[in-house]
Design an enzyme around this catalytic site. Structure first.
Site, short mmCIF file in Angstrom:
data_model
loop_
_atom_site.label_atom_id
_atom_site.label_comp_id
_atom_site.label_asym_id
_atom_site.label_seq_id
_atom_site.Cartn_x
_atom_site.Cartn_y
_atom_site.Cartn_z
CG ASP A 55 -14.17 -23.64 7.10
OD1 ASP A 55 -14.53 -23.01 8.04
OD2 ASP A 55 -13.31 -24.95 7.39
CD GLU A 80 -8.83 -21.32 8.20
OE1 GLU A 80 -8.18 -22.06 8.47
OE2 GLU A 80 -9.67 -20.76 8.83
CG ASP A 155 -11.13 -18.75 11.30
OD1 ASP A 155 -11.81 -19.29 10.49
OD2 ASP A 155 -10.54 -18.97 12.19
CB ILE A 157 -16.20 -22.60 10.51
CG1 ILE A 157 -17.38 -22.60 9.82
CG2 ILE A 157 -16.46 -23.70 11.77
CD1 ILE A 157 -18.10 -23.83 9.11
CG ASP A 158 -11.19 -20.04 15.29
OD1 ASP A 158 -10.28 -20.42 15.02
OD2 ASP A 158 -11.35 -19.74 16.38
CB THR A 160 -12.82 -26.70 11.36
OG1 THR A 160 -12.43 -25.61 11.03
CG2 THR A 160 -13.48 -27.62 10.23
CG ASP A 299 -6.93 -18.01 13.74
OD1 ASP A 299 -8.01 -18.70 13.77
OD2 ASP A 299 -5.72 -18.65 13.39
#
Length: 366
Positions: A55, A80, A155, A157-158, A160, A299
């Site tokens: 991430d 994030e 974001d 890697i939304d 995860t 997000d």
């Protein structure tokens, strides 16, 4: 002349997708990705596991690439994750993209073995230009656009958990996945720092099209909603359905679901805030509602910008009920003294057709 910000965000999202895919396809990196921190192969010197590093690396790569091209935006590119890793001895390692592949590999080598560090550094510094027919025509942005007044939420890697497990569970509705790699998105949203409105959004699905065992191709969606320019590549036809369709988290409040069902909605449950918002963008569902404060600015900024370019929006759930009118989510920068300022604490309602809100708000306030 400034490079085209939309195209560069798309390129950055594709580089992010490449890094995410490499982490799952490379055997050495995959072992790191799925291992438990307490397992025999875990790096016990560090408190964070590898999925956090993936991430962070994607986030810092986007910040680096966009910051180099648009220096006026550099200090307002937010993500994030914190880039700082602290080991058990109190030593701090900051994940940073260097000027060269070797510098980046050296930084990553403080956490990873040499092979893994070199593989990832090569991806970070690879030139990526994403050009696909499905992108549509990228518009020329206004010459007077003030880049110094723009901020970015990333974001990296939304979804995860879905990214780690990769296990797919399908819903009863065609094309809608409940869990799995299809729920993973890379989200890059641009907002106006003065009024807090999202103005450019890029949403990428890194694992959309499976070509081979470990070979995937992205699908990228973008939208621009500036005062004098609305454009996107999301001109999907609205399907005819007997009932309206809403998408929710599996933990959504049962009473709220019952009220929405009374309006003629059917339900799909899925992971990933970006994934659920994307289903609204593509007209695969009519509504995405979340009554809890469990999403954050990173997000929602990107999909909200796309929805705004289509005449839709993402609204505050409790704010809209309290005001008895639609209240859009806003990204105006607030003091860190505010309790959890990055959280969409009042929930959300995402729609492409704003006319759906009248009946919905009446039902929810009854």
């Amino acid at each position: 002349m400034e490079p085209n910000l939309v195209q560069q965000l798309i390129n950055a999202s594709e580089k992010a997708a490449n890094i995410a895919r490499v982490c799952r396809s490379n055997e050495t990196l995959l072992k790191l990705l799925v291992q438990e921190k307490t397992g025999p192969e875990a790096n016990a010197r560090f408190e964070h596991d590898f999925k956090t590093l993936a991430d962070v690396l994607i986030q810092e790569t986007i910040k680096h690439d966009i910051g180099e091209l648009f220096p006026a935006m550099r200090e307002a590119i937010n993500g994030e994750e914190s880039p700082n890793f602290t080991n058990a001895d109190g030593e701090s390692v900051t994940i940073a993209v260097g000027a060269t592949t070797e510098e980046t590999a050296q930084c990553l080598g403080a956490i990873l073995n040499v092979e893994a560090a070199e593989v990832l550094a090569n991806e970070v510094h690879r030139e990526v230009i994403y050009e696909e027919a499905l992108l549509g025509e990228i518009p020329t942005l206004p010459e007077d656009l003030d880049y110094g007044n723009l901020g970015i939420w990333i974001d990296p890697i939304d979804g995860t958990a879905e990214y780690i497990s990769g296990d797919s569970i399908f819903t009863d509705f065609p094309g809608i996945t409940s869990t799995g790699l299809d729920c993973v998105t890379v989200l890059v949203g641009v907002y106006d720092r003065t009024n807090g409105r999202p103005v450019i959004g890029v949403v990428s699905q890194p694992f959309h099209n499976k070509l081979d065992e470990n070979l995937y191709r992205s699908l990228v969606f973008w939208g621009v909603c500036l005062p004098d320019l609305q454009a996107n590549n999301c001109q999907f036809e609205r399907p005819s359905r007997d009932n309206r369709l809403g998408i929710f988290s599996s933990s959504e409040n049962g009473d709220i679901l019952q009220r929405i069902m009374e309006l003629g909605y059917e339900f799909a449950f899925a992971a990933g805030a970006g994934h659920k918002a994307l289903k609204v963008i593509t007209w695969e569902v009519d509504l995405y509602l979340l009554s809890k404060g469990s999403t954050f600015k990173w997000d929602t900024c990107a999909p909200q910008a796309i929805l705004r370019s289509l005449g839709g929006d993402i609204y505050s759930y409790r704010g809209s009920i309290s005001e008895c009118k639609p209240v859009p989510l806003c990204y105006q920068e607030v003091s860190e003294e505010v309790d959890n300022p990055k959280c969409n604490k009042d929930g959300l309602i995402a729609v492409r057709d704003v006319e759906l809100l009248e009946d919905l708000l009446q039902k929810l306030t009854a």
